[in-house]
Design a protein around this motif. Structure first.
Motif, PDB file in Angstrom:
ATOM      1  N   TRP A 156      43.114 -47.019 -20.324  1.00 40.72           N
ATOM      2  CA  TRP A 156      42.200 -45.876 -20.197  1.00 40.72           C
ATOM      3  C   TRP A 156      42.934 -44.582 -19.860  1.00 40.72           C
ATOM      4  N   TYR A 157      43.886 -44.652 -18.944  1.00 41.62           N
ATOM      5  CA  TYR A 157      44.580 -43.441 -18.500  1.00 41.62           C
ATOM      6  C   TYR A 157      45.980 -43.287 -19.099  1.00 41.62           C
ATOM      7  N   ASP A 158      46.436 -44.243 -19.909  1.00 38.79           N
ATOM      8  CA  ASP A 158      47.784 -44.145 -20.482  1.00 38.79           C
ATOM      9  C   ASP A 158      47.869 -43.028 -21.509  1.00 38.79           C
ATOM     10  N   ARG A 159      49.014 -42.372 -21.531  1.00 36.71           N
ATOM     11  CA  ARG A 159      49.234 -41.370 -22.567  1.00 36.71           C
ATOM     12  C   ARG A 159      49.413 -42.074 -23.912  1.00 36.71           C
ATOM     13  N   ALA A 160      49.183 -41.298 -24.977  1.00 35.56           N
ATOM     14  CA  ALA A 160      49.130 -41.874 -26.320  1.00 35.56           C
ATOM     15  C   ALA A 160      50.407 -42.608 -26.700  1.00 35.56           C
ATOM     16  N   ALA A 161      51.559 -42.106 -26.239  1.00 31.21           N
ATOM     17  CA  ALA A 161      52.834 -42.702 -26.628  1.00 31.21           C
ATOM     18  C   ALA A 161      52.983 -44.145 -26.162  1.00 31.21           C
ATOM     19  N   LEU A 162      52.186 -44.556 -25.179  1.00 28.68           N
ATOM     20  CA  LEU A 162      52.293 -45.917 -24.654  1.00 28.68           C
ATOM     21  C   LEU A 162      51.346 -46.893 -25.340  1.00 28.68           C
ATOM     22  N   TRP A 163      50.444 -46.405 -26.146  1.00 30.29           N
ATOM     23  CA  TRP A 163      49.503 -47.301 -26.796  1.00 30.29           C
ATOM     24  C   TRP A 163      50.185 -48.074 -27.915  1.00 30.29           C
ATOM     25  N   PRO A 164      49.859 -49.326 -28.097  1.00 29.70           N
ATOM     26  CA  PRO A 164      50.471 -50.098 -29.171  1.00 29.70           C
ATOM     27  C   PRO A 164      49.896 -49.776 -30.545  1.00 29.70           C
ATOM     28  N   TYR A 165      48.689 -49.176 -30.604  1.00 29.67           N
ATOM     29  CA  TYR A 165      48.054 -48.848 -31.872  1.00 29.67           C
ATOM     30  C   TYR A 165      47.535 -47.421 -31.825  1.00 29.67           C
TER      31      TYR A 165
END
Length: 263
Positions: free
Chosen positions: A80-89
């Motif tokens: 929910w709070y992670d920046r986009a660069a950390l998302w796997p998709y």
């Protein structure tokens, strides 16, 4: 310091936020192609199932359709709070029950005759709630469409939650194509850029004229929708007050409207 969820970051800093997603490395691009291949069919890849089950929460309240259970991204979820660069998709638009979709799903549940025995396309399906509502209301055939294949996987899980057999989920971009003769096309929360609004307007008009397709649009009043020339072809058929939680999560929008598009 106030922490913003990914939804608020997109709403406030959309272009910059999306730019971060394009900077993912080659490993993520390869994984993305793999996920697309494994989730575009009727069988759900076990790894994708595990990912979705571990990183979403089952919700059946706080929205307009408590009859429908959905796996959604909430403040209690890891990303929910992670920046986009950390998302796997890609950004998980599918993991939010947007107000336009809520209004459409509520309308179909309350007015089953609109879809009963009809062939229905849910464009930009996201979590699949509107398509699920169409099935619950007796549609003869339902097809969901979302260009994010992870959304397709989430829709399959949401069908399971509601004790429904999975329906087809198409992951190609259908806008501008003429694939089948639909009795009804439903779309919610799709007017988030001028370019997309123009494309939707022309495509929907073609379907309505060529095939007599009925078109229903759900939207809480986004600028690219209320200021677009498509407004001249719309007839309001229902309006719903949003729940407090949905209102707070959507920049204070207080209601959502279902429109009949009549070009």
């Amino acid at each position: 310091m106030i922490l913003l969820g990914w939804r608020q970051m997109i709403l406030l800093h959309g272009d910059a936020f999306k730019k971060q997603l394009k900077q993912k490395n080659q490993r993520i691009s390869t994984l993305w192609r793999y996920i697309h291949q494994r989730t575009s069919g009727r069988l759900l890849d076990p790894e994708m199932r595990t990912f979705l089950e571990e990183n979403t929460e089952i919700i059946s309240s706080g929205n307009l359709t408590p009859e429908i259970k959905l796996r959604l991204l909430t403040p209690r979820c890891r990303f929910w709070y992670d920046r986009a660069a950390l998302w796997p998709y890609r950004e998980p638009y599918w993991a939010i029950y947007w107000p336009g979709g809520q209004g459409l799903a509520r309308y179909l549940l309350d007015n089953p005759k609109v879809v009963r025995k009809k062939k229905v396309l849910d464009l930009g399906s996201g979590c699949g709630a509107t398509a699920i509502a169409a099935v619950m209301s007796g549609a003869a055939e339902v097809v969901a469409n979302d260009i994010d294949p992870v959304a397709g996987a989430a829709v399959m899980l949401n069908c399971e939650l509601n004790n429904l057999s999975p329906f087809p989920v198409l992951t190609e971009n259908l806008i501008g194509t003429e694939t089948e003769n639909w009795d009804l096309i439903v779309l919610g929360d799709m007017f988030y850029s001028e370019e997309l609004a123009d494309g939707l307007h022309q495509w929907l008009k073609k379907y309505a004229h060529n095939h007599g397709t009925r078109v229903l649009i759900g939207d809480p009043g986004r600028p690219h929708f209320v200021c677009h020339k498509i407004q001249r072809q719309l007839h309001k058929i229902s309006e719903y007050p949003l729940t407090k939680s949905t209102e707070q999560e959507n920049n204070g929008s207080t209601s959502t409207v279902v429109w009949h598009y009549q070009p």
